[in-house]
Design a protein around this motif. Structure first.
Motif, PDB file in Angstrom:
ATOM      1  N   ARG A 188      -6.306   9.687   4.061  1.00 54.41           N
ATOM      2  CA  ARG A 188      -6.385   8.429   2.711  1.00 54.41           C
ATOM      3  C   ARG A 188      -7.615   8.338   3.076  1.00 54.41           C
ATOM      4  O   ARG A 188      -8.235   8.066   4.425  1.00 54.41           O
ATOM      5  CB  ARG A 188      -5.617   7.510   3.599  1.00 54.41           C
ATOM      6  CG  ARG A 188      -3.499   7.519   2.992  1.00 54.41           C
ATOM      7  CD  ARG A 188      -3.657   6.287   3.333  1.00 54.41           C
ATOM      8  NE  ARG A 188      -2.033   6.490   3.529  1.00 54.41           N
ATOM      9  CZ  ARG A 188      -0.749   6.004   2.247  1.00 54.41           C
ATOM     10  NH1 ARG A 188      -1.820   6.237   1.226  1.00 54.41           N
ATOM     11  NH2 ARG A 188       0.466   7.022   1.841  1.00 54.41           N
ATOM     12  N   ASN A 246      -2.789   2.130  -0.702  1.00 57.12           N
ATOM     13  CA  ASN A 246      -2.426   3.043  -0.805  1.00 57.12           C
ATOM     14  C   ASN A 246      -2.964   3.765  -2.258  1.00 57.12           C
ATOM     15  O   ASN A 246      -3.883   3.150  -2.626  1.00 57.12           O
ATOM     16  CB  ASN A 246      -1.235   2.577  -1.916  1.00 57.12           C
ATOM     17  CG  ASN A 246      -1.600   1.187  -2.235  1.00 57.12           C
ATOM     18  OD1 ASN A 246      -2.093   0.174  -1.788  1.00 57.12           O
ATOM     19  ND2 ASN A 246      -1.812   1.512  -4.026  1.00 57.12           N
ATOM     20  N   GLU A 247      -2.294   5.214  -1.983  1.00 57.90           N
ATOM     21  CA  GLU A 247      -2.930   5.450  -3.317  1.00 57.90           C
ATOM     22  C   GLU A 247      -2.480   4.927  -4.672  1.00 57.90           C
ATOM     23  O   GLU A 247      -0.952   4.445  -4.596  1.00 57.90           O
ATOM     24  CB  GLU A 247      -2.152   6.863  -3.519  1.00 57.90           C
ATOM     25  CG  GLU A 247      -2.619   8.129  -2.712  1.00 57.90           C
ATOM     26  CD  GLU A 247      -2.314   9.485  -2.082  1.00 57.90           C
ATOM     27  OE1 GLU A 247      -2.157   9.946  -3.398  1.00 57.90           O
ATOM     28  OE2 GLU A 247      -2.558  10.137  -1.266  1.00 57.90           O
ATOM     29  N   VAL A 248      -2.076   5.338  -5.565  1.00 60.91           N
ATOM     30  CA  VAL A 248      -1.796   4.824  -7.009  1.00 60.91           C
ATOM     31  C   VAL A 248      -0.650   5.301  -7.293  1.00 60.91           C
ATOM     32  O   VAL A 248      -0.258   6.408  -7.082  1.00 60.91           O
ATOM     33  CB  VAL A 248      -3.153   5.195  -8.394  1.00 60.91           C
ATOM     34  CG1 VAL A 248      -2.600   4.604 -10.263  1.00 60.91           C
ATOM     35  CG2 VAL A 248      -4.260   4.926  -8.157  1.00 60.91           C
ATOM     36  N   GLY A 249       0.502   4.575  -7.554  1.00 61.91           N
ATOM     37  CA  GLY A 249       1.877   4.664  -7.774  1.00 61.91           C
ATOM     38  C   GLY A 249       3.113   4.662  -6.947  1.00 61.91           C
ATOM     39  O   GLY A 249       3.917   4.348  -7.445  1.00 61.91           O
ATOM     40  N   GLU A 250       2.259   4.501  -5.711  1.00 58.32           N
ATOM     41  CA  GLU A 250       2.612   4.190  -4.138  1.00 58.32           C
ATOM     42  C   GLU A 250       2.644   2.729  -4.289  1.00 58.32           C
ATOM     43  O   GLU A 250       2.092   1.799  -5.028  1.00 58.32           O
ATOM     44  CB  GLU A 250       2.278   4.596  -3.054  1.00 58.32           C
ATOM     45  CG  GLU A 250       1.907   5.732  -3.157  1.00 58.32           C
ATOM     46  CD  GLU A 250       1.063   5.946  -1.285  1.00 58.32           C
ATOM     47  OE1 GLU A 250       1.866   6.789  -1.433  1.00 58.32           O
ATOM     48  OE2 GLU A 250      -0.009   4.795  -0.980  1.00 58.32           O
ATOM     49  N   GLU A 277       2.018  -1.373  -3.282  1.00 54.74           N
ATOM     50  CA  GLU A 277       0.924  -2.051  -2.945  1.00 54.74           C
ATOM     51  C   GLU A 277       0.893  -1.704  -0.953  1.00 54.74           C
ATOM     52  O   GLU A 277       2.130  -2.289  -0.078  1.00 54.74           O
ATOM     53  CB  GLU A 277       0.553  -3.516  -3.002  1.00 54.74           C
ATOM     54  CG  GLU A 277      -0.722  -3.622  -2.715  1.00 54.74           C
ATOM     55  CD  GLU A 277      -1.065  -5.113  -3.219  1.00 54.74           C
ATOM     56  OE1 GLU A 277      -2.025  -5.154  -2.648  1.00 54.74           O
ATOM     57  OE2 GLU A 277      -0.135  -5.470  -4.342  1.00 54.74           O
ATOM     58  N   TRP A 309      -1.930  -1.743   2.320  1.00 58.62           N
ATOM     59  CA  TRP A 309      -3.503  -1.803   2.805  1.00 58.62           C
ATOM     60  C   TRP A 309      -3.325  -1.872   4.610  1.00 58.62           C
ATOM     61  O   TRP A 309      -2.429  -2.839   5.092  1.00 58.62           O
ATOM     62  CB  TRP A 309      -4.205  -2.529   2.434  1.00 58.62           C
ATOM     63  CG  TRP A 309      -4.493  -3.911   1.377  1.00 58.62           C
ATOM     64  CD1 TRP A 309      -3.447  -4.442   0.439  1.00 58.62           C
ATOM     65  CD2 TRP A 309      -4.523  -4.987   2.986  1.00 58.62           C
ATOM     66  NE1 TRP A 309      -3.459  -5.804   0.642  1.00 58.62           N
ATOM     67  CE2 TRP A 309      -4.308  -5.797   1.863  1.00 58.62           C
ATOM     68  CE3 TRP A 309      -4.971  -5.221   3.842  1.00 58.62           C
ATOM     69  CZ2 TRP A 309      -3.803  -7.182   2.594  1.00 58.62           C
ATOM     70  CZ3 TRP A 309      -4.971  -5.912   4.078  1.00 58.62           C
ATOM     71  CH2 TRP A 309      -4.796  -7.217   3.437  1.00 58.62           C
TER      72      TRP A 309
END
Length: 141
Positions: free
Chosen positions: A17, A73-77, A79, A81
């Protein structure tokens, strides 16, 4: 003493990440500097990354030796952090080895362009930036 991570934190950090590094402003009236970085969390509990020895972030850390690193997180995961906050130190040793290790983690080095880009990074003078987290905050997971 470094802050302790949970099993959920370690699972979240197991995937490559991007981290978002923030360091102090260059002058009191300036703005903090924020940059995306490759990083790794070590078995000792520190977070480390590499940089060019003459980069502005290295100069800023030498002047004000503290930093934060946000990993999200990545987009689509869902939330999620983690933020690491603590003293930061610039170290002259181990930077090339770290850069090679992170290059393999973040890029497919069978791609000639990526392999050449990593070689270009390794041809310069590199340093390691090591953050010893005093505080870890998180959401999700």
């Amino acid at each position: 003493m470094p802050a302790v991570l949970t099993d959920g934190d370690r699972g979240f950090l197991a995937r490559p990440r991007l981290g978002i590094l923030t360091v102090a402003p260059a002058k009191p009236s300036g703005w903090p500097a924020t940059r995306p970085v490759w990083f790794e969390h070590t078995d000792e509990g520190t977070v480390q990354l590499f940089s060019g020895a003459d980069s502005p972030k290295v100069h800023r850390i030498r002047e004000t030796p503290k930093a934060s690193l946000l990993v999200a997180n990545e987009v689509g995961e869902p939330e999620n952090w983690i933020v690491f906050l603590g003293p930061a130190e610039v170290k002259p040793d181990g930077a090339s080895e770290l850069a090679e290790r992170l290059g393999r983690r973040y890029w497919d080095l069978t791609d000639p362009a990526k392999a050449a880009a990593l070689e270009g990074m390794l041809s310069g003078e590199l340093v390691r930036i090591v953050i010893e987290p005093e505080k870890v905050t998180r959401y999700g997971g």
